[in-house]
Design an enzyme around this catalytic site. Sequence first.
Site, mmCIF file in Angstrom:
data_model
loop_
_atom_site.group_PDB
_atom_site.id
_atom_site.type_symbol
_atom_site.label_atom_id
_atom_site.label_comp_id
_atom_site.label_asym_id
_atom_site.label_seq_id
_atom_site.Cartn_x
_atom_site.Cartn_y
_atom_site.Cartn_z
ATOM 1 N N ARG A 54 2.197 -6.716 9.381
ATOM 2 C CA ARG A 54 1.427 -5.623 9.991
ATOM 3 C C ARG A 54 1.851 -5.371 11.441
ATOM 4 O O ARG A 54 1.949 -4.218 11.869
ATOM 5 C CB ARG A 54 -0.070 -5.925 9.888
ATOM 6 C CG ARG A 54 -0.590 -5.692 8.459
ATOM 7 C CD ARG A 54 -1.958 -6.267 8.264
ATOM 8 N NE ARG A 54 -2.595 -5.800 7.029
ATOM 9 C CZ ARG A 54 -3.736 -6.277 6.575
ATOM 10 N NH1 ARG A 54 -4.385 -7.238 7.222
ATOM 11 N NH2 ARG A 54 -4.265 -5.801 5.450
ATOM 12 N N LYS A 89 0.836 -1.210 0.000
ATOM 13 C CA LYS A 89 0.000 0.000 0.000
ATOM 14 C C LYS A 89 0.874 1.265 0.000
ATOM 15 O O LYS A 89 2.088 1.195 0.231
ATOM 16 C CB LYS A 89 -0.924 -0.037 1.223
ATOM 17 C CG LYS A 89 -1.939 -1.191 1.177
ATOM 18 C CD LYS A 89 -2.913 -1.115 2.355
ATOM 19 C CE LYS A 89 -3.943 -2.235 2.301
ATOM 20 N NZ LYS A 89 -4.962 -2.123 3.389
ATOM 21 N N THR A 142 -5.923 -7.443 10.338
ATOM 22 C CA THR A 142 -6.224 -6.125 9.773
ATOM 23 C C THR A 142 -5.770 -5.016 10.727
ATOM 24 O O THR A 142 -5.105 -4.063 10.309
ATOM 25 C CB THR A 142 -7.744 -5.994 9.526
ATOM 26 O OG1 THR A 142 -8.186 -7.120 8.772
ATOM 27 C CG2 THR A 142 -8.071 -4.700 8.794
ATOM 28 N N TYR A 193 -12.156 -1.656 -4.189
ATOM 29 C CA TYR A 193 -12.749 -1.893 -2.867
ATOM 30 C C TYR A 193 -14.277 -1.794 -2.886
ATOM 31 O O TYR A 193 -14.887 -1.517 -1.848
ATOM 32 C CB TYR A 193 -12.188 -0.893 -1.848
ATOM 33 C CG TYR A 193 -10.851 -1.315 -1.256
ATOM 34 C CD1 TYR A 193 -10.728 -2.499 -0.522
ATOM 35 C CD2 TYR A 193 -9.718 -0.525 -1.396
ATOM 36 C CE1 TYR A 193 -9.516 -2.878 0.040
ATOM 37 C CE2 TYR A 193 -8.496 -0.898 -0.832
ATOM 38 C CZ TYR A 193 -8.408 -2.087 -0.115
ATOM 39 O OH TYR A 193 -7.217 -2.463 0.447
ATOM 40 N N PHE A 210 -15.612 3.578 6.564
ATOM 41 C CA PHE A 210 -14.248 4.002 6.238
ATOM 42 C C PHE A 210 -13.957 4.000 4.740
ATOM 43 O O PHE A 210 -12.820 4.208 4.328
ATOM 44 C CB PHE A 210 -13.231 3.134 6.983
ATOM 45 C CG PHE A 210 -13.366 1.649 6.758
ATOM 46 C CD1 PHE A 210 -12.826 1.044 5.628
ATOM 47 C CD2 PHE A 210 -14.032 0.851 7.681
ATOM 48 C CE1 PHE A 210 -12.953 -0.319 5.416
ATOM 49 C CE2 PHE A 210 -14.159 -0.524 7.479
ATOM 50 C CZ PHE A 210 -13.619 -1.102 6.341
ATOM 51 N N HIS A 260 -2.000 -5.468 1.378
ATOM 52 C CA HIS A 260 -3.306 -6.073 1.111
ATOM 53 C C HIS A 260 -3.084 -7.492 0.620
ATOM 54 O O HIS A 260 -2.109 -7.760 -0.089
ATOM 55 C CB HIS A 260 -4.051 -5.291 0.011
ATOM 56 C CG HIS A 260 -5.236 -6.046 -0.534
ATOM 57 N ND1 HIS A 260 -6.469 -6.000 0.059
ATOM 58 C CD2 HIS A 260 -5.340 -6.919 -1.575
ATOM 59 C CE1 HIS A 260 -7.305 -6.807 -0.613
ATOM 60 N NE2 HIS A 260 -6.634 -7.366 -1.609
ATOM 61 N N ARG A 310 -1.886 -14.380 3.959
ATOM 62 C CA ARG A 310 -2.612 -13.641 5.004
ATOM 63 C C ARG A 310 -1.985 -13.882 6.383
ATOM 64 O O ARG A 310 -1.962 -12.975 7.226
ATOM 65 C CB ARG A 310 -4.106 -13.985 4.978
ATOM 66 C CG ARG A 310 -4.794 -13.312 3.782
ATOM 67 C CD ARG A 310 -6.302 -13.373 3.854
ATOM 68 N NE ARG A 310 -6.866 -12.576 4.935
ATOM 69 C CZ ARG A 310 -7.241 -11.307 4.829
ATOM 70 N NH1 ARG A 310 -7.082 -10.646 3.698
ATOM 71 N NH2 ARG A 310 -7.779 -10.676 5.846
ATOM 72 N N GLU A 358 -9.563 -9.835 -8.084
ATOM 73 C CA GLU A 358 -8.514 -8.827 -7.820
ATOM 74 C C GLU A 358 -7.342 -8.952 -8.797
ATOM 75 O O GLU A 358 -6.799 -7.939 -9.244
ATOM 76 C CB GLU A 358 -8.031 -8.968 -6.362
ATOM 77 C CG GLU A 358 -9.113 -8.565 -5.372
ATOM 78 C CD GLU A 358 -8.710 -8.734 -3.916
ATOM 79 O OE1 GLU A 358 -7.604 -9.250 -3.640
ATOM 80 O OE2 GLU A 358 -9.500 -8.333 -3.044
ATOM 81 N N ASN A 377 -1.989 -0.079 6.904
ATOM 82 C CA ASN A 377 -1.467 -1.349 7.412
ATOM 83 C C ASN A 377 -0.580 -2.071 6.392
ATOM 84 O O ASN A 377 -0.486 -3.290 6.390
ATOM 85 C CB ASN A 377 -2.619 -2.232 7.920
ATOM 86 C CG ASN A 377 -3.667 -2.478 6.865
ATOM 87 O OD1 ASN A 377 -3.503 -2.076 5.717
ATOM 88 N ND2 ASN A 377 -4.750 -3.138 7.242
HETATM 89 P P1 GDP Z 1 -8.016 -6.905 5.218
HETATM 90 O O1 GDP Z 1 -8.589 -7.989 4.343
HETATM 91 O O2 GDP Z 1 -7.247 -7.432 6.392
HETATM 92 O O3 GDP Z 1 -7.198 -5.891 4.433
HETATM 93 O O4 GDP Z 1 -9.239 -6.114 5.879
HETATM 94 P P2 GDP Z 1 -10.687 -5.633 5.330
HETATM 95 O O5 GDP Z 1 -11.002 -6.291 4.004
HETATM 96 O O6 GDP Z 1 -11.654 -5.813 6.442
HETATM 97 O O7 GDP Z 1 -10.511 -4.066 5.120
HETATM 98 C C1 GDP Z 1 -9.848 -3.551 3.979
HETATM 99 C C2 GDP Z 1 -8.939 -2.433 4.416
HETATM 100 O O8 GDP Z 1 -9.740 -1.359 4.932
HETATM 101 C C3 GDP Z 1 -7.986 -2.758 5.569
HETATM 102 O O9 GDP Z 1 -6.803 -3.418 5.166
HETATM 103 C C4 GDP Z 1 -7.686 -1.368 6.119
HETATM 104 O O10 GDP Z 1 -6.735 -0.680 5.297
HETATM 105 C C5 GDP Z 1 -9.045 -0.683 5.972
HETATM 106 N N1 GDP Z 1 -9.873 -0.792 7.207
HETATM 107 C C6 GDP Z 1 -10.436 -1.914 7.749
HETATM 108 N N2 GDP Z 1 -11.122 -1.616 8.869
HETATM 109 C C7 GDP Z 1 -11.002 -0.265 9.025
HETATM 110 C C8 GDP Z 1 -11.508 0.657 10.001
HETATM 111 O O11 GDP Z 1 -12.206 0.289 10.950
HETATM 112 N N3 GDP Z 1 -11.167 1.985 9.822
HETATM 113 C C9 GDP Z 1 -10.404 2.399 8.773
HETATM 114 N N4 GDP Z 1 -10.108 3.728 8.661
HETATM 115 N N5 GDP Z 1 -9.912 1.566 7.842
HETATM 116 C C10 GDP Z 1 -10.204 0.248 7.969
#
Ligand code: GDP
Length: 138
Positions: free
Chosen positions: A102, A9, A91, A49, A57, A115, A85, A126, A112
């Site tokens: 992370r 990222k 996350t 996304y 968010f 991805h 992962r 993707e 973080n």
């Molecule tokens: P991942 O699969 O671990 O990347 O997590 P998710 O698919 O749930 O979320 C996608 C991305 O959104 C995450 O990697 C973070 O960059 C962001 N994200 C997830 N949860 C939050 C949140 O509660 N607040 C904010 N600002 N960003 C979030």
Amino acid sequence: MERTLSIIKPDGVSRGLTGEVIKRLEDNDLKIVAMKMIHMTRAQAEGFYAVHRERPFFESLTDFMSSGPVVVMVLVGEDAIKRYRDLMGATNYKDAVPGTIRADFATDIEKNVVHGSDAPETAAFEIGYFFNRFEIVG
Ligand code: GDP
């Protein structure tokens, strides 16, 4: 053999963590079969996304993901989706197991560093979002 999509990222690229992330992938038998650096537009980040469209968010996340260059890669390996992962960590970096990318480098739940696809269907979507078949070498 399974394929997954990895993104370093904008925070990871701007902080000079590209080499560190790639080293961890290669050390863990996740073979890179496609790779490029791109700077997404806001619309491209929104398309990527789209599943998170309704999340509070979404605007902040797509702003962040289009804020600078990212490195996108296709990884191949046995059980690649889960193994990548596991290397990434949770996350929220505060919940991530020590030694994961992370836990070691993230500064924020959003910023973080990496991805990774979470299932075979999302990996297929993707990978196709960023690469055509001629850009994938394995
Ligand atoms: P991942 O699969 O671990 O990347 O997590 P998710 O698919 O749930 O979320 C996608 C991305 O959104 C995450 O990697 C973070 O960059 C962001 N994200 C997830 N949860 C939050 C949140 O509660 N607040 C904010 N600002 N960003 C979030």
